[in-house]
Design an enzyme around this catalytic site. Sequence first.
Site, PDB file in Angstrom:
ATOM      1  N   HIS A   3      -3.529  24.072  16.668  1.00  0.00           N
ATOM      2  CA  HIS A   3      -3.551  22.738  16.077  1.00  0.00           C
ATOM      3  C   HIS A   3      -3.018  21.689  17.045  1.00  0.00           C
ATOM      4  O   HIS A   3      -1.827  21.673  17.368  1.00  0.00           O
ATOM      5  CB  HIS A   3      -2.699  22.759  14.803  1.00  0.00           C
ATOM      6  CG  HIS A   3      -2.826  21.542  13.969  1.00  0.00           C
ATOM      7  ND1 HIS A   3      -1.755  20.945  13.347  1.00  0.00           N
ATOM      8  CD2 HIS A   3      -3.911  20.796  13.621  1.00  0.00           C
ATOM      9  CE1 HIS A   3      -2.162  19.897  12.654  1.00  0.00           C
ATOM     10  NE2 HIS A   3      -3.463  19.785  12.802  1.00  0.00           N
ATOM     11  N   HIS A  45      -4.342  11.601  17.230  1.00  0.00           N
ATOM     12  CA  HIS A  45      -4.422  11.780  15.783  1.00  0.00           C
ATOM     13  C   HIS A  45      -4.152  10.503  14.994  1.00  0.00           C
ATOM     14  O   HIS A  45      -4.959  10.091  14.163  1.00  0.00           O
ATOM     15  CB  HIS A  45      -3.432  12.862  15.324  1.00  0.00           C
ATOM     16  CG  HIS A  45      -3.422  13.072  13.845  1.00  0.00           C
ATOM     17  ND1 HIS A  45      -2.609  12.335  12.994  1.00  0.00           N
ATOM     18  CD2 HIS A  45      -4.134  13.914  13.057  1.00  0.00           C
ATOM     19  CE1 HIS A  45      -2.819  12.722  11.746  1.00  0.00           C
ATOM     20  NE2 HIS A  45      -3.735  13.678  11.752  1.00  0.00           N
TER      21      HIS A  45
END
Length: 251
Positions: A3, A45
Amino acid sequence: MSHRGFAPDGDENSLAAFSRAVELGYGWLEIDVRTSRDGVVMVFHDRLLDRVTDASGPLADRTRDELRTVLIGGREPIPTLEEVLLRWPHLRFNVDIKDGPSVEAFADVVNRCDAHDRVLVASFSDRRRKKVLRLLTRRTASSAGMLVNSLIRVFGPLGLTRAIARAAGIDAVQVPLRYRGIPVVTAGYIRRCRAASLEVHVWTINDEPTMAALLDLGVNGIVADRADLLAGVMKQRGCWPQGTAPGRKQR
C-alpha cells in the site's frame, strides 16, 4: 499489494517506499495519482500537501516544476507516474485515480508508455473509472467503484453479481473487511465473486492473523501498509506475489 509502497517512516508513495517494496519481493504496488496544475500526473494520495510533505495547500495548485521542491517527509520528492512506470518496467500497479483532472492525463501516460497490461484502474468513482477506460487504446483491467461495490454487496445474494460485473465492465472488487460495521468479505461474497470471474482484493490489512484468515478464505489479493508482515505470511505459506524479484519471469 504493498500500500503506497512500504513506508514505515511515513514516506508513502515515494520512490524510496517503492524501492523497499521491491526489495521485499513485491510485483504489485498500490499507488494513488493526482494531477498538477500543468497536467502532469503525480503519484500522491491526499488533495492537500500538508499531511506528508514540508509544504501546504492543494497539490493541484502547483505546477510540476513547483512540486520539485516539495519533499515527502522532508526527504523524498513526489514522483510522476511516468517516472515510476519507466523506473520499474517489471512491476504492475493498482492505480487509484483520485481526481477528475487525472482522467485524461493518466490515460495519456498509459497509452504513451504502453502500460495497459501493467495497471489496474481503480477509483471510488465508477464514472471516473469508465472515463479513463474509454480513453485507453487497449483493454485495461479495472476494479469497481463505490456504487458498483454497493450493488454487488446488496444484490449479489440474489444471484446478480455476474450481471452487475458485466454491465460495469470490471475485473475485480476492492473492499474493506467491513463497511460501517457491516461485514463485506464473507465466504458467500467470495464464492459469488469467483463465480462471476471477479477477483477479490481486501484493504487495508496490517495484522498477520487476519492476512492468514483471508488467504484461507480464498481472497485473490491483500493490500497492506505492513508489507513486511504480508511478505512473511506469504513466504510461510509457500506462495509469493507474481514478480518475486526484478527480472524474474512471472508465472
